[in-house]
Scaffold this active site. Structure first.
Site, PDB file in Angstrom:
ATOM      1  N   CYS A  22      40.180  38.752  43.529  1.00 15.75           N
ATOM      2  CA  CYS A  22      41.532  39.106  43.084  1.00 15.75           C
ATOM      3  C   CYS A  22      42.326  37.880  42.681  1.00 15.75           C
ATOM      4  CB  CYS A  22      42.257  39.914  44.151  1.00 15.75           C
ATOM      5  SG  CYS A  22      42.145  39.217  45.781  1.00 15.75           S
TER       6      CYS A  22
ATOM      7  N   THR B 209      44.961  52.496  40.131  1.00 15.83           N
ATOM      8  CA  THR B 209      44.844  53.282  41.359  1.00 15.83           C
ATOM      9  C   THR B 209      46.026  52.997  42.282  1.00 15.83           C
ATOM     10  OG1 THR B 209      42.450  53.138  41.133  1.00 15.83           O
ATOM     11  CG2 THR B 209      43.287  53.845  43.255  1.00 15.83           C
ATOM     12  N   GLY B 210      46.449  51.744  42.342  1.00 15.62           N
ATOM     13  CA  GLY B 210      47.575  51.382  43.204  1.00 15.62           C
ATOM     14  C   GLY B 210      48.843  52.140  42.844  1.00 15.62           C
TER      15      GLY B 210
ATOM     16  N   LYS C  22      38.337  54.068  54.283  1.00 20.02           N
ATOM     17  CA  LYS C  22      37.490  54.544  53.193  1.00 20.02           C
ATOM     18  C   LYS C  22      37.062  53.357  52.341  1.00 20.02           C
ATOM     19  CE  LYS C  22      37.778  55.724  48.972  1.00 20.02           C
ATOM     20  NZ  LYS C  22      36.451  55.303  48.504  1.00 20.02           N
TER      21      LYS C  22
ATOM     22  N   GLU D  54      43.982  41.487  33.909  1.00 20.54           N
ATOM     23  CA  GLU D  54      42.905  41.001  34.773  1.00 20.54           C
ATOM     24  C   GLU D  54      41.539  41.357  34.161  1.00 20.54           C
ATOM     25  OE1 GLU D  54      42.477  43.050  38.629  1.00 20.54           O
ATOM     26  OE2 GLU D  54      42.468  41.053  39.540  1.00 20.54           O
TER      27      GLU D  54
ATOM     28  N   GLY E  95      42.876  47.145  45.677  1.00 18.22           N
ATOM     29  CA  GLY E  95      42.105  47.642  44.542  1.00 18.22           C
ATOM     30  C   GLY E  95      42.839  47.359  43.250  1.00 18.22           C
ATOM     31  N   GLY E  96      42.598  48.195  42.251  1.00 21.23           N
ATOM     32  CA  GLY E  96      43.150  47.967  40.921  1.00 21.23           C
ATOM     33  C   GLY E  96      44.562  48.518  40.770  1.00 21.23           C
ATOM     34  N   ILE E  97      45.254  48.039  39.746  1.00 24.64           N
ATOM     35  CA  ILE E  97      46.656  48.403  39.519  1.00 24.64           C
ATOM     36  C   ILE E  97      46.814  49.885  39.188  1.00 24.64           C
ATOM     37  CG2 ILE E  97      46.454  47.507  37.142  1.00 24.64           C
ATOM     38  CD1 ILE E  97      49.695  47.127  38.829  1.00 24.64           C
TER      39      ILE E  97
ATOM     40  N   GLU F  63      47.586  45.640  47.603  1.00 21.41           N
ATOM     41  CA  GLU F  63      47.114  44.365  47.049  1.00 21.41           C
ATOM     42  C   GLU F  63      46.342  44.717  45.786  1.00 21.41           C
ATOM     43  OE1 GLU F  63      45.232  42.116  45.708  1.00 21.41           O
ATOM     44  OE2 GLU F  63      44.355  40.840  47.266  1.00 21.41           O
TER      45      GLU F  63
ATOM     46  N   GLU G 114      33.072  53.475  47.181  1.00 18.59           N
ATOM     47  CA  GLU G 114      31.822  54.235  47.109  1.00 18.59           C
ATOM     48  C   GLU G 114      30.660  53.366  46.637  1.00 18.59           C
ATOM     49  OE1 GLU G 114      34.749  54.559  45.682  1.00 18.59           O
ATOM     50  OE2 GLU G 114      34.706  55.950  43.986  1.00 18.59           O
TER      51      GLU G 114
END
Ligand code: TXE
Length: 514
Positions: A305, A253-254, A196, A406, A249-251, A271, A199
């Site tokens: 990143c 969402t992680g 995926k 970040e 992706g971002g923290i 990551e 988007e």
């Protein structure tokens, strides 16, 4: 560079420029078939440099995601791929590498249209992506198990099995590069997957799945669903038929992905970016340090990143280094990625621009001084895009939010330190330990500091280089697991112990009693 029909001064339609590529098919890929989203929904994909519509991509929903997982599961459980010889897997990966090199310019164009990065950067990405496929072809060919020392009369083997069905969720800053770091080792290991893409940037991911199919990958091994993270991504993460979620992706969402995956004890590889300090000691070559400090933070408008967004300079070197930095930052040429001479493109979206601008404001509230940039360019050609001037702030306090969070934009903050212990302490004020740089002419001193820094990669007298052969990933909140290198293959493998008794005899414990 504009077409005849473009009025002077207006942003061009990037899809009609000379050299612009044909777009991939706007379709989901499920079990070897291409189809629209089941509910028929679509989502506009937009060029961040001009605001032009590039594609109406299918907007999948949770049912589409589950169908794709079912296809990947069937291909893993019943299909030929996990049982294909490593030689055949390697040959396929090499064919994909050949195709990427053949189509390098067209792929680079797609990436530039989708992300805004310069064509030069996109071409470099494509070369490195081809190398990633070649590297994992070589890893496939040279995979080894182990023979364990057990008493004679038995054989004990450690072997590596594919982990199974992988859900791959990728971000918008390096769409194809991040996908390739997952696809190539997963295929080398014998996994099947559902991919995926973000988007915001699905174009090159759509193309690579077409290329995998053309290279002869069996149906159902590579499935692709485009759509929102909160629906499609979440449906992949919570599906018990998925064996591994590999996410970049971002923290925020992680964390959510790790929590959801934990319910099924699904493996995760994460990551999640970093807050990456670049430390310049007073004995450094300041021309070299300035060169790399600019590259560290303004490459791809800081949306990397491992961006070196936090410059820590020994107080004795501060003024001389800053002078070099400010002078060169003012000369950075913003522009459209496809134009010769462009050095920096836009950031990815209006929402992201607002986030980065918020950090510029916050840094000043925390006490930093804006030295250059900080605003949007006034050239009307850029009015449809999401550009931000390259920005430098000095005097950032070490303990504020900006020093530890970040930013992910073209914003460099500068702090000073008095000795190596202080440099270490300030650099360590984050738990997002992905990458760091150290500049010094004293090799032993630089190495001592590098080893103390709790970051997944530390560069000495350089910033940003990475190789498929070397592992990539972070300490602390920066993620779990490693990509690239041998470690990057191990993420896609289960370790199995095979024990073979060559002299079968009854077990002692519950045998016939006297
Ligand atoms: O990323 P998200 P966003 C950092 C950067 C940026 C921040 C947020 O600081 O400002 O993250 O960016 C999918 N379940 N990085 O919001 O949400 C989403 O659709 C499953 C660092 O754009 O992490 C996309 O495919 N999936 C980073 C992917 O996650 C979900 C690169 C990444 O989007 C989901 C990009 C959910 N609930 C941003 N929600 C790096 N490590 O390089 C979203 N997604």
């Amino acid at each position: 560079m504009t077409t005849d029909s473009t009025p002077a001064g207006a942003p061009p339609d990037p899809t009609r420029l000379p050299g612009a590529p044909t777009l991939p098919e706007a379709a989901l890929h499920v079990a070897g078939t291409r189809r629209p989203a089941a509910a028929g929904a679509t989502r506009p994909v937009v060029d961040p440099a001009t605001g032009h519509l590039l594609m109406e991509a299918p907007e999948a929903d949770a049912a589409d995601a589950r169908a794709a997982v079912a296809a990947a599961r069937a291909a893993f459980d019943d299909g030929p791929w996990p049982r294909t010889s490593v030689q055949d897997r390697a040959r396929l990966l090499e064919r994909v590498a050949d195709a990427i090199e053949r189509d390098r310019d067209a792929l680079a164009w797609l990436e530039t249209l989708d992300t805004g990065k310069t064509l030069g950067e996109s071409r470099d990405d494509m070369e490195q992506i081809a190398q990633v496929f070649r590297y994992y072809a070589a890893e496939a060919r040279t995979m080894r198990g182990e023979v364990n020392p057990v008493p004679s009369g038995a054989v004990s083997l450690t072997v590596h099995q594919p982990v199974g069905v992988v859900a791959m969720i990728t971000p918008w800053n390096y769409p194809l590069l991040q996908a390739s770091w997952k696809i190539a080792p997963a295929l080398a290991a014998g996994c099947t997957f559902v991919l995926k893409p973000s988007e915001l940037t699905p174009l090159t991911t759509l193309r690579i799945v077409e290329m995998l199919e053309e290279a002869g990958l069996p149906d159902g091994v590579a499935n692709l669903v485009t759509g929102a993270g909160g629906t499609v991504g979440a449906a992949l993460t919570e599906d018990p038929r998925v064996d591994l979620v590999s996410f970049t992706g971002g923290i925020v969402t992680g964390r959510a992905i790790a929590a959801t995956a934990a319910r099924n004890v699904t493996r995760v590889a994460l990551e999640l970016g970093g807050k990456n300090p670049n430390v310049v000691l007073e004995d450094a070559d300041l021309d070299l340090a300035a060169d790399h400090a600019l590259n560290a933070v303004f490459f791809h408008a800081g949306q990397v990143c491992s961006a070196g967004s936090r410059l820590l300079v020994h107080e004795a070197a501060h003024d001389a280094l800053l002078e070099r930095l400010l002078e060169r930052t003012r000369r950075i040429r913003l522009g459209f990625g496809w134009e010769d001479g462009t050095q920096m493109g836009p950031v990815i979206s209006p929402e992201h621009l607002a986030k980065v601008e918020g950090y510029v404001a916050l840094a000043q509230e925390e006490g930093a001084t804006l030295r250059v940039g900080g605003g949007r360019p006034t050239d009307p050609r850029f009015a449809g895009g999401t550009f931000l001037e390259p920005t430098v702030l000095t005097g950032l306090p070490h303990e504020g939010r900006v020093a530890s969070e970040e930013i992910f934009g073209p914003v460099l903050t500068v702090e000073t330190f008095r000795d190596d212990d202080e440099a270490h302490a300030f650099a360590s004020s984050t738990r997002s330990g992905l990458a760091a740089g150290v500049f010094s002419r004293d090799a032993a001193r630089a190495m001592r500091l590098a080893k103390r820094l709790r970051f997944g990669t530390v560069w000495i007298n350089d910033f940003h280089p990475y190789y498929p052969e070397a592992p990539w990933g972070g300490f602390g909140e920066s993620g779990i697991g490693r990509e690239l290198g041998r470690e990057g293959l191990a993420e896609y493998q289960e370790t199995q112990h095979l024990y073979w008794n060559l002299e079968p005899a009854g077990a002692d414990w519950f045998g016939p009693q006297d």
